[in-house]
Design a protein around this motif. Structure first.
Motif, mmCIF file in Angstrom:
data_model
loop_
_atom_site.group_PDB
_atom_site.id
_atom_site.type_symbol
_atom_site.label_atom_id
_atom_site.label_comp_id
_atom_site.label_asym_id
_atom_site.label_seq_id
_atom_site.Cartn_x
_atom_site.Cartn_y
_atom_site.Cartn_z
ATOM 1 N N ASN A 133 0.749 -1.213 0.237
ATOM 2 C CA ASN A 133 0.003 0.041 0.088
ATOM 3 C C ASN A 133 0.977 1.258 -0.066
ATOM 4 O O ASN A 133 1.892 1.218 0.619
ATOM 5 N N VAL A 134 0.421 2.477 -0.678
ATOM 6 C CA VAL A 134 1.039 3.352 -0.692
ATOM 7 C C VAL A 134 0.050 4.722 -0.123
ATOM 8 O O VAL A 134 -0.942 4.796 -0.748
ATOM 9 N N VAL A 135 0.266 5.523 0.876
ATOM 10 C CA VAL A 135 -0.366 6.641 1.237
ATOM 11 C C VAL A 135 0.304 7.611 1.289
ATOM 12 O O VAL A 135 1.734 7.778 1.491
ATOM 13 N N THR A 136 -0.349 9.007 1.213
ATOM 14 C CA THR A 136 0.370 10.074 1.196
ATOM 15 C C THR A 136 -0.582 11.510 1.632
ATOM 16 O O THR A 136 -1.934 11.162 1.299
ATOM 17 N N ASP A 137 -0.296 12.450 1.968
ATOM 18 C CA ASP A 137 -0.674 13.857 2.151
ATOM 19 C C ASP A 137 -0.201 14.838 0.924
ATOM 20 O O ASP A 137 -0.694 15.955 1.025
ATOM 21 N N GLY A 138 0.492 14.362 0.037
ATOM 22 C CA GLY A 138 0.855 15.286 -0.960
ATOM 23 C C GLY A 138 2.463 15.518 -0.804
ATOM 24 O O GLY A 138 3.182 15.602 -1.735
#
Length: 396
Positions: free
Chosen positions: A354-359
């Motif tokens: 999984n890859v998560v981000t806020d930018g």
């Protein structure tokens, strides 16, 4: 006949020969001066009888200096793809030395390494150059003029090709104003995998000037031919760390200057030294691109934009910090290419989960190791896009 007379005759013959050579050299230099410039072939209906139709599929142009000719479409040699056995073309370069001898122009072939007749110079009238490719066929070129001082410059250019129904190259290449290169060969290219390299100043300047002559900021965002099974080319232009333009081109339907710029950058990996990178760190999905996903909306990145994000992540710091994730970074299939994996030898060091981000922060979660968080130092989404760029996710 006395010895003095004989010596006088010999001296006169030598003197006449030297004068003739000087006159011929002067005439040859005058031809060179008339050849110098940027030129585009004028398509004449009468030429169709002398050249096959595919000869005119792409615009033909060249830059001539006093000692070399740069043919914009380049020179190639057929090779067999080591993975698939299909034919592929290897770029040999596009610039060759030339000689002028009594109006005949000879070039040194990059294929045979031998000198070969190219044209006979006929005339230059105003901004039209007339050459003869044989005894009966006259070809004409019109002069191209550009004022680079009025055209925008860029800090980084990223070019990607998607592949097609066939053996079209699948690659990504990023080149910075300083000549730093990051390259990914996914299929139908000599160098498969991830590489880094450096271009000399002159080659870098030539690449950037070619794109400047295309004036990308004044072009459409997309171009397309009206047939199927072709490749999609995307080019992203960076100014001051920000995406200022991405152009999608399906089937090379763009302007002539844009096509000429593609030809050099997309093939430069064949004629430069590349150092292999053992793994794609950060993780980069093979035959996929990045898509930002939030709730029921997505922002699919073009192939060149995806590779640009990867080049930015490659420079980012690895940190041990928590953050509030707002988006998932998911992987979208490259649907231009439907064949088998043309680079089966490439494997990932770790399997992604999984890859998560806020930018700004990007957390890569793996199945078989601890997560890695990268800090870009700025918000990629806020700098390069806005909420209007997100579209409804029809596949949810």
């Amino acid at each position: 006949m006395g010895i003095r007379t004989i010596l006088f005759i010999i001296f006169t013959i030598i003197l006449l020969g030297c004068n003739q050579r000087k006159e011929q050299q002067k005439a040859d230099n005058q031809v060179r001066e008339m050849l110098v410039g940027d030129w585009e072939l004028i398509i004449d209906k009468s030429l169709v009888d002398d050249f096959p139709l595919e000869f005119f599929r792409l615009p033909l142009g060249m830059t001539i200096t006093k000692d070399s000719i740069a043919f914009y479409l380049g020179f190639y040699q057929e090779k067999l793809d080591s993975m698939t056995g299909r034919r592929m073309r290897q770029f040999l370069g596009n610039t060759v030395p030339y000689q002028v001898n009594k109006d005949s122009v000879h070039i040194k072939s990059l294929v045979t390494r031998n000198w070969a007749f190219q044209w006979k110079f006929i005339a230059k009238r105003n901004d039209t150059l007339q050459l003869a490719s044989n005894d009966s066929t006259i070809i004409r070129y019109k002069r191209l003029t550009y004022n680079l001082d009025t055209l925008p410059d860029f800090d980084q250019i990223i070019f990607s090709s998607s592949g097609c129904y066939g053996g079209c190259p699948i690659l990504d290449i990023s080149v910075t104003r300083e000549g730093h290169v990051l390259f990914q060969g996914e299929g139908y290219v000599k160098s498969l995998g991830f590489f880094t390299g450096h271009l000399d100043r002159q080659t870098t300047q030539t690449i950037f000037d070619k794109f400047r002559k295309a004036n990308p900021l004044a072009l459409e965002n997309s171009y397309a031919v009206d047939h199927t099974d072709d490749q999609t080319l995307t080019t992203t232009f960076i100014q001051n760390g920000k995406i200022v333009k991405t152009i999608g081109d399906y089937g090379m339907a763009g302007t002539k200057e844009l096509i000429w710029a593609y030809m050099l950058l997309s093939n430069i990996h064949d004629v430069m030294h590349l150092n292999p990178l053992p793994y794609d760190e950060p993780f980069y999905p093979k035959l996929h691109t990045f898509t930002f996903k939030r709730d029921n909306f997505v922002l699919p990145l073009a192939k060149s934009e995806s590779f640009y994000l990867w080049t930015e992540l490659k420079k980012a710091k690895q940190i041990d910090k928590s953050f509030t994730a707002q988006y998932k970074l998911v992987f979208t299939r490259n649907f231009d290419y439907w064949g088998p994996d043309p680079n089966e030898a490439r494997t990932h060091k770790y399997e992604i989960n999984n890859v998560v981000t806020d930018g700004q922060f990007y957390k890569f979660e793996f199945e078989d190791r601890e997560a890695i968080t990268y800090d870009l130092g700025y918000n990629f989404l806020e700098r390069n896009f806005n909420t209007a760029n997100f579209i409804e996710d029809l596949e949810r």
